[in-house]
Design an enzyme around this catalytic site. Structure first.
Site, PDB file in Angstrom:
ATOM      1  N   GLU A  43       0.845  -1.196   0.000  1.00 35.24           N
ATOM      2  CA  GLU A  43       0.000   0.000   0.000  1.00 35.24           C
ATOM      3  C   GLU A  43       0.885   1.253   0.000  1.00 35.24           C
ATOM      4  O   GLU A  43       1.950   1.276   0.605  1.00 35.24           O
ATOM      5  CB  GLU A  43      -0.866  -0.006   1.257  1.00 35.24           C
ATOM      6  CG  GLU A  43      -1.753   1.221   1.440  1.00 35.24           C
ATOM      7  CD  GLU A  43      -2.487   1.220   2.774  1.00 35.24           C
ATOM      8  OE1 GLU A  43      -3.525   1.899   2.863  1.00 35.24           O
ATOM      9  OE2 GLU A  43      -2.027   0.555   3.723  1.00 35.24           O
ATOM     10  N   LYS A 109      -9.681   2.565  -2.002  1.00 35.53           N
ATOM     11  CA  LYS A 109      -9.838   1.907  -0.704  1.00 35.53           C
ATOM     12  C   LYS A 109     -11.199   2.217  -0.089  1.00 35.53           C
ATOM     13  O   LYS A 109     -11.556   3.364   0.116  1.00 35.53           O
ATOM     14  CB  LYS A 109      -8.717   2.372   0.224  1.00 35.53           C
ATOM     15  CG  LYS A 109      -8.635   1.651   1.556  1.00 35.53           C
ATOM     16  CD  LYS A 109      -7.430   2.199   2.341  1.00 35.53           C
ATOM     17  CE  LYS A 109      -7.253   1.507   3.676  1.00 35.53           C
ATOM     18  NZ  LYS A 109      -6.099   2.099   4.418  1.00 35.53           N
ATOM     19  N   CYS A 143      -5.331  -2.903   2.715  1.00 41.41           N
ATOM     20  CA  CYS A 143      -5.049  -2.836   4.145  1.00 41.41           C
ATOM     21  C   CYS A 143      -6.272  -2.977   5.054  1.00 41.41           C
ATOM     22  O   CYS A 143      -6.737  -4.085   5.295  1.00 41.41           O
ATOM     23  CB  CYS A 143      -4.296  -1.533   4.446  1.00 41.41           C
ATOM     24  SG  CYS A 143      -3.340  -1.587   5.986  1.00 41.41           S
TER      25      CYS A 143
END
Length: 259
Positions: A43, A109, A143
């Protein structure tokens, strides 16, 4: 369509808020990789997990995307990772997949990390991405998304669930546990690529990048807390065998997720 997919996991340290230096550093690592289908970076691989978006943000026409296109073409492999993107006066923690052909797929995300104030800087995505690459259905996420199993729920019969991360050492047990759980509950390969080293906020990252098969067996040998590159070969026959034998996905609950 390929019955196997070879994936290179790059567990690396990152240079704080310095895209140019990170591109050079990562390119050295990528240049050591040969004969793979997919290369996975962590990331925010150009900056580390920063809330100083204005300092490192790029556009989809910027240097890093151009660099990824060149690398993907050179290595004849798709490359996946996330970086800070500025678009329409908004910042995104955006995962991109750049294929050798130059095709780009993107995923913003979904779950911004509120504990670090990510939601105050970056706009969350709303759309799940399923890549079709070499006949493999791949679901890439970022993540903090790992903590939310409903978002990753395998309603698309994807083959590979993929997480790129800056997951700190202090909570690494959760990372280990959840990666394995996502493979088991979705009957899919699950790969997580995390960084190592210290960031500009003095947070420590211990890697624990890993790959799991559909039964939750770990199939890599990546060391903890060290930079490493490992190639993992995934097999369609493994997925087919156990989905047909066990049939767990056929019994999944039926519901829709609303934004």
């Amino acid at each position: 369509m390929s019955n196997s997919l070879t994936v290179a996991l790059i567990q690396t340290s990152l240079i704080w808020e310095n895209p140019e230096a990170n591109r050079k550093y990562i390119e050295q690592k990528v240049n050591t990789i040969n004969s793979v289908d997919l290369i996975v970076l962590p990331e925010m691989f150009t900056s580390g997990f920063t809330m100083n978006a204005s300092e490192v943000a790029e556009t989809m026409d910027g240097k890093t995307i151009s660099w990824l296109k060149d690398l993907a073409r050179l290595k004849q492999a798709a490359i996946v990772g996330s970086l800070v993107i500025s678009e329409n006066n908004t910042y995104y923690n955006r995962l991109v997949c750049v294929e050798p052909s130059g095709k780009i797929s993107q995923y913003d995300k979904r779950h911004t990390f509120t504990l670090a104030g990510e939601h105050k800087v970056y706009t969350a995505g709303t759309d799940k991405l399923i890549l079709d690459y070499k006949g493999w259905k791949i679901c890439p996420m970022v993540c903090y998304d790992l903590r939310f199993p409903v978002w990753a729920r395998n309603i698309e019969d994807y083959d590979l669930l993929l997480y790129v991360a800056n997951w700190p050492k202090v909570r690494i047990d959760a990372w280990d546990t959840l990666l394995k759980a996502r493979s088991v509950e979705n009957m899919a390969y699950c790969i997580g690529v995390n960084r190592v080293g210290l960031d500009g906020n003095n947070y420590e990252y211990s890697g624990h990048s890993a790959a799991y098969d559909v039964l939750g067996n770990r199939i890599d040998s990546i060391p903890e807390s060290k930079e490493a590159i490992e190639n993992i070969t995934l097999e369609k026959e493994h997925i087919k065998k156990y989905r047909e034998k066990l049939g767990f996905l056929k019994d999944r609950d039926s519901f829709n997720l609303k934004a």
